[in-house]
Motif scaffolding. Structure first.
Motif, PDB file in Angstrom:
ATOM      1  N   GLY A   1       0.843  -1.198   0.000  1.00  0.00           N
ATOM      2  CA  GLY A   1       0.000   0.000   0.000  1.00  0.00           C
ATOM      3  C   GLY A   1       0.869   1.235   0.000  1.00  0.00           C
TER       4      GLY A   1
ATOM      5  N   ARG B   1       0.527   5.663   0.491  1.00  0.00           N
ATOM      6  CA  ARG B   1      -0.153   6.944   0.611  1.00  0.00           C
ATOM      7  C   ARG B   1       0.887   7.976   1.028  1.00  0.00           C
TER       8      ARG B   1
ATOM      9  N   TRP C   1      -5.333   6.392   0.483  1.00  0.00           N
ATOM     10  CA  TRP C   1      -4.459   5.372  -0.079  1.00  0.00           C
ATOM     11  C   TRP C   1      -4.491   5.477  -1.613  1.00  0.00           C
TER      12      TRP C   1
ATOM     13  N   ARG D   1      -3.558   0.192  -2.681  1.00  0.00           N
ATOM     14  CA  ARG D   1      -4.083  -0.475  -1.499  1.00  0.00           C
ATOM     15  C   ARG D   1      -4.027  -2.002  -1.662  1.00  0.00           C
ATOM     16  N   ASP D   2      -3.281  -2.658  -0.759  1.00  0.00           N
ATOM     17  CA  ASP D   2      -3.304  -4.119  -0.617  1.00  0.00           C
ATOM     18  C   ASP D   2      -3.057  -4.852  -1.934  1.00  0.00           C
TER      19      ASP D   2
ATOM     20  N   ARG E   1      -7.104  -0.245  -5.469  1.00  0.00           N
ATOM     21  CA  ARG E   1      -7.005  -1.691  -5.593  1.00  0.00           C
ATOM     22  C   ARG E   1      -6.779  -2.085  -7.046  1.00  0.00           C
TER      23      ARG E   1
END
Length: 287
Positions: free
Chosen positions: A7, A9, A16, A19-20, A199
């Motif tokens: 991730g 930011r 973010w 993300r992931d 994502r």
């Protein structure tokens, strides 16, 4: 290389951008990142290249990396050649090897005639060629290209297409973003698409699932230069290769079955003096 729940930011109270993101990135893989402007593509490229640290998660197993940023800061106190020679030393290349690689990439990208001018005096397109050359100097195991084709002339775009495919054919990984939707069409292993919320959705590319070859009816057109006398005939003897018409001196345009194109590239690039001018999608066989 592996991305584990990555991730990113820019501040603890900021949203973010990425993300992931988790992925196992295999050798000989060509990955295209897609999504609208501002969706996080450049941010993930910087993290993958090691230029920016993730705010969360980690990247492991990163090989020697070449990175072309979206914007190259050309206002540096070097000529183009001196800058590349300096970067070659940073990569640990010895003087003779460094000079040979620098000259080779300058020639392939069409920048040799401008390389002894100060970087600050070069056009945006010429600076872009220098940025590409520095990324390719060490024959990187990971090549990261952020809109690297922007500002290039047609010949240089073809040379970069070929260089990216050479890296993949040699076992490297290439991750790229480009506004041209047909860029390297037919050779892409995976597509990573940003949904706007940071994502990423990962899907197979148009080269088919890992280990599966494309339909042999498809062809790839490979334009070569630097062939020794008789090499075109030698090239035509390789299974899956067709050379229409009479080849030009020291050059050839070969129609190669897509299922054989990587193998053919590996063979011809082992010949002394040969370089790939362009690689592009062709028509079906049976001409």
């Amino acid at each position: 290389m592996r991305l584990e729940a990555v991730g990113k930011r820019y501040g603890v109270r900021e949203p973010w951008i990425v993300r992931d993101v988790s992925a196992d990135v295999s050798p000989s893989t060509l990955i295209r990142l897609e999504g609208r402007n501002g969706s996080g593509k450049s941010t993930l490229l910087r993290v993958a290249a090691g230029v920016s640290l993730p705010s969360k998660g980690k990247v492991t197993g990163r090989p020697h990396t070449g990175y072309v940023p979206e914007r190259f800061g050309g206002a540096l106190p070097f000529t183009g050649r001196d800058y590349l020679l300096h970067l070659a030393r940073v990569h640990g290349l010895r003087s003779a090897t460094a000079a040979s690689r620098v000259d080779g990439w300058l020639e392939r990208l069409g920048a040799a005639g401008y390389a002894d001018r100060p970087l600050r005096s070069l056009s945006k397109g010429m600076c872009q060629k220098i940025a590409i050359a520095q990324a390719l100097l060490p024959n990187p195991g990971l090549l990261v290209l952020d809109e690297a084709w922007t500002g290039l002339d047609q010949a240089a775009r073809g040379a970069l297409d070929a260089a990216a495919l050479e890296r993949v054919a040699d076992g490297g990984t290439v991750i790229f973003v480009d506004h041209e939707q047909t860029r390297l069409q037919g050779k892409i292993s995976q597509r990573w698409r940003f949904d706007g919320g940071g994502r990423v959705t990962m899907t197979p590319g148009d080269a088919g699932p890992a280990g599966e070859k494309p339909d042999a009816r498809e062809t790839v057109i490979i334009e070569l230069d630097g062939l020794e006398p008789g090499a075109a005939a030698r090239l035509a003897e390789i299974p899956g290769v067709e050379i229409p018409g009479v080849p030009p001196a020291r050059g050839a345009i070969a129609y190669v079955a897509a299922a054989r194109s990587d193998d053919v590239l590996r063979q011809v690039l082992a010949w002394d003096g040969v370089h790939v001018v362009s690689v592009r999608a062709g028509q079906e066989t049976g001409r």
